[in-house]
Design an enzyme around this catalytic site. Structure first.
Site, PDB file in Angstrom:
ATOM      1  N   LYS A  72       0.824  -1.242   0.122  1.00 25.16           N
ATOM      2  CA  LYS A  72      -0.063  -0.072   0.087  1.00 25.16           C
ATOM      3  C   LYS A  72       0.764   1.382  -0.012  1.00 25.16           C
ATOM      4  CE  LYS A  72      -2.266  -1.353   3.711  1.00 25.16           C
ATOM      5  NZ  LYS A  72      -1.972  -2.797   3.854  1.00 25.16           N
ATOM      6  N   THR A  73       1.838   1.449   1.006  1.00 20.96           N
ATOM      7  CA  THR A  73       2.763   2.375   0.875  1.00 20.96           C
ATOM      8  C   THR A  73       3.442   2.577  -0.381  1.00 20.96           C
ATOM      9  OG1 THR A  73       3.052   2.400   3.446  1.00 20.96           O
ATOM     10  CG2 THR A  73       4.794   3.547   2.199  1.00 20.96           C
ATOM     11  N   ASP A 127      -0.997   6.725   6.827  1.00 18.84           N
ATOM     12  CA  ASP A 127      -0.903   5.436   6.959  1.00 18.84           C
ATOM     13  C   ASP A 127      -1.648   4.923   8.202  1.00 18.84           C
ATOM     14  OD1 ASP A 127      -0.336   2.677   6.615  1.00 18.84           O
ATOM     15  OD2 ASP A 127       1.768   2.786   7.251  1.00 18.84           O
ATOM     16  N   THR A 158      -5.161  -1.254   7.595  1.00 20.62           N
ATOM     17  CA  THR A 158      -5.494  -2.750   7.367  1.00 20.62           C
ATOM     18  C   THR A 158      -6.602  -2.938   8.200  1.00 20.62           C
ATOM     19  OG1 THR A 158      -4.098  -2.727   9.782  1.00 20.62           O
ATOM     20  CG2 THR A 158      -2.718  -2.995   7.718  1.00 20.62           C
ATOM     21  N   ARG A 163       6.395  -8.164   1.376  1.00 21.67           N
ATOM     22  CA  ARG A 163       7.145  -7.552   2.370  1.00 21.67           C
ATOM     23  C   ARG A 163       8.016  -8.920   3.069  1.00 21.67           C
ATOM     24  NH1 ARG A 163       4.272  -4.313   6.993  1.00 21.67           N
ATOM     25  NH2 ARG A 163       4.304  -3.017   5.393  1.00 21.67           N
TER      26      ARG A 163
END
Length: 341
Positions: A69-70, A114, A163, A222
């Site tokens: 997402k980032t 975030d 999230t 990740r």
């Protein structure tokens, strides 16, 4: 909080880990692996905004952690040739913190928040007018002298990531023009990520070894990147420039990962439910036994087990599914090469 896209993050030197993170992030939408449907929609939206010389609509990105997402927010800013400011919801302790941030933004800038579901309620409500009208609504004075003041700010794009989309209030969610849900990655997509990362880290990795890592990455880029870095550590100690089968085997042994990417914690959780013999166990009880908090359990640990079909949520608690039972029956007596209890 940090400001990127050509701007210095702060006056101290960045760590090697931070440099690695910046290097490994994709720079363009074409370089971004996975989430094909999201990329298609974004490409149309960005092209339309550029042709109209308008600010891109506010965007909500939601899904499990580690899915990019980032990274996508940074790619969007890059593709729109926009300056991006990164921050977290908890950075806004007071309404004035939000207003101070917004007033520093220039036209068409991107503000990335975030974990936006963690915004303070007062801050969130103050954000509504900023998102809709690009105006800051303030009340000044007191008593008979009190008056409402509208202070204009420059148009910008807010990208919110979370999230836990279920914790977002409806008024906030409705103010995002574009909303995208992230899904776990396929093995084939993770192989591409792994090969790119290995190349950027100046290590060779073959297709078969990349697939072995991808299968254990829990559908999450990740985690795949972390596993490549751990394999690089093992290869470095072994004085190798290639991540081969031996390096992979030793890496998984050290991390106690099985063929599904499950670790010792996952197996402890499954073992607890296995011993219940089909009886459900409540979330609070599970977290107490595992010494883990509920947020981490629900956001990080549980989703992949649900995706595998090993775990099921019921009104009375968590239970082991038939697939979970079959997994446990196969793995209960594994020897020390792998993954044991």
């Amino acid at each position: 909080m940090s400001i990127i896209n050509g701007k210095k993050q702060d006056n101290s030197s960045a760590s090697n880990a931070q440099n690695d993170e910046i290097i490994l992030r994709p720079q363009t939408l074409k370089d971004y692996i996975g989430q094909k449907n999201i990329k298609k929609s974004l490409k149309v939206a960005m092209q339309a905004s550029n042709e109209r010389s308008e600010c891109l609509e506010h965007i909500l990105l939601f899904g499990p952690p580690g899915l990019g997402k980032t990274s996508l927010a940074m790619v969007i800013a890059k593709e729109m040739d926009a300056h991006i400011v990164k921050t977290t919801a908890t950075s806004f302790k007071r309404v004035i913190d939000l207003f101070s941030m917004v007033m520093t933004l220039q036209k068409h800038d991107v503000l990335f928040i975030d974990e936006i579901h963690r915004l303070d309620k007062r801050v969130e409500e103050s954000l509504y007018s900023v998102m809709e009208d690009f105006q800051i609504h303030m009340v000044r004075g007191s008593g008979r002298n009190i008056k409402a003041v509208n202070i204009p700010c420059k148009s910008f794009t807010l990208i919110g990531a979370t999230t836990r989309s279920g914790l977002l209030s409806k008024p906030l969610r409705d103010r995002f023009g574009l909303s995208f849900q992230f899904h776990f990655y396929a093995v084939e997509e993770l192989i591409k990520v792994i090969q790119i990362v290995a190349e950027q880290l100046s290590f060779e990795i073959k297709q078969r070894e990349a697939e072995e890592i991808a299968r254990r990455s829990r559908g999450t880029p990740r985690i795949a990147i972390h596993l490549v870095k751990r394999a690089r550590d093992v290869a470095t100690v072994a004085q190798k420039q290639i991540i081969d089968a031996e390096v992979i085997k030793e890496t998984f042994r050290l991390l106690q990962l099985d063929d599904f990417g499950l670790n010792d914690f996952d197996r402890r959780l499954l073992l607890i439910l296995y011993q219940r013999k089909g009886k459900p166990m409540g979330l609070n009880t599970l977290c107490a036994i595992l010494n883990e908090d509920k947020v981490t359990f629900e956001e990080v640990l549980e989703p992949y087990l649900l995706t595998l079909g090993f775990l099921e949520k019921t009104p009375r608690g968590r239970i082991l599914t038939l697939h979970g039972l079959q997994y446990m029956n196969r793995h209960m007596n594994m020897d020390a090469d792998g993954v044991l209890f």
